[in-house]
Design an enzyme around this catalytic site. Structure first.
Site, mmCIF file in Angstrom:
data_model
loop_
_atom_site.group_PDB
_atom_site.id
_atom_site.type_symbol
_atom_site.label_atom_id
_atom_site.label_comp_id
_atom_site.label_asym_id
_atom_site.label_seq_id
_atom_site.Cartn_x
_atom_site.Cartn_y
_atom_site.Cartn_z
ATOM 1 C CG ASP A 1 -2.037 0.999 1.139
ATOM 2 O OD1 ASP A 1 -3.203 0.581 1.056
ATOM 3 O OD2 ASP A 1 -1.742 2.213 1.144
ATOM 4 C CG ASN B 1 -12.115 0.143 4.069
ATOM 5 O OD1 ASN B 1 -12.413 -0.269 5.193
ATOM 6 N ND2 ASN B 1 -10.983 0.768 3.819
ATOM 7 C CB VAL C 1 -9.110 2.259 -4.888
ATOM 8 C CG1 VAL C 1 -8.809 1.647 -6.254
ATOM 9 C CG2 VAL C 1 -8.093 3.352 -4.554
ATOM 10 C CG HIS D 1 -8.730 -2.608 -2.067
ATOM 11 N ND1 HIS D 1 -9.652 -1.909 -2.816
ATOM 12 C CD2 HIS D 1 -8.510 -1.867 -0.942
ATOM 13 C CE1 HIS D 1 -9.968 -0.792 -2.177
ATOM 14 N NE2 HIS D 1 -9.296 -0.749 -1.033
ATOM 15 C CB ILE D 2 -8.058 -8.298 1.085
ATOM 16 C CG1 ILE D 2 -9.252 -9.033 0.482
ATOM 17 C CG2 ILE D 2 -7.881 -8.668 2.561
ATOM 18 C CD1 ILE D 2 -9.065 -10.551 0.458
ATOM 19 C CG HIS D 3 -6.819 -2.311 3.344
ATOM 20 N ND1 HIS D 3 -5.999 -1.238 3.090
ATOM 21 C CD2 HIS D 3 -8.028 -1.978 2.838
ATOM 22 C CE1 HIS D 3 -6.690 -0.289 2.455
ATOM 23 N NE2 HIS D 3 -7.927 -0.719 2.293
#
Ligand code: DGP
Length: 112
Positions: free
Chosen positions: A30, A85, A94, A98-100
């Site tokens: 990130d 999110n 964005v 996506h997986i943080h």
């Protein structure tokens, strides 16, 4: 779906620190890390957000979790947090799923 910054990372139009790639997924650091280790796992398929995923994406979603786990292990993480999110009201900025994955510091609960 409109092109996002993440499609440009997949196509290498913009650079990223890529940690893992296969035919279905990409993991990269990130750009605005919130922990000593903070990377994102994304599908190459442009699903805007988790709530747009369907039964057809079941195996892909499972694959993303396994990629997250494998890359976390490669990064030396034993304890780590996954975060998705979903939607602007949940701080998604964005609109490419996506997986943080965050690790390397303690995390409190509940999250902010
Ligand atoms: P979210 O708020 O859940 O949509 O998180 C988007 C994340 O994407 C945020 O933590 C910062 C990261 N990000 C945004 N633009 C770029 C970029 O160009 N490169 C990289 N590596 N990360 C980005």
């Amino acid at each position: 779906m409109a092109d996002t910054i993440f499609s440009k990372i997949i196509s290498r139009e913009i650079p990223a620190n890529i940690l893992f790639e296969d035919d279905q997924a990409l993991a990269f650091a990130d750009v605005n890390p919130q922990a000593p280790t903070h990377f994102l796992v994304i599908p190459k398929k442009p699903i805007p957000k988790l709530s747009d995923a369907t039964r057809e994406d079941q195996a892909l979603l499972g694959h993303l979790l396994l990629v997250a786990n494998n890359v976390a292990a490669e990064q030396g993480l034993t304890d780590f947090r996954l975060n998705v999110n979903n939607g602007a009201g949940a701080s998604q900025t964005v609109f490419h799923l996506h997986i943080h994955v965050l690790g390397g510091r303690p995390f409190s609960w509940p999250p902010g």
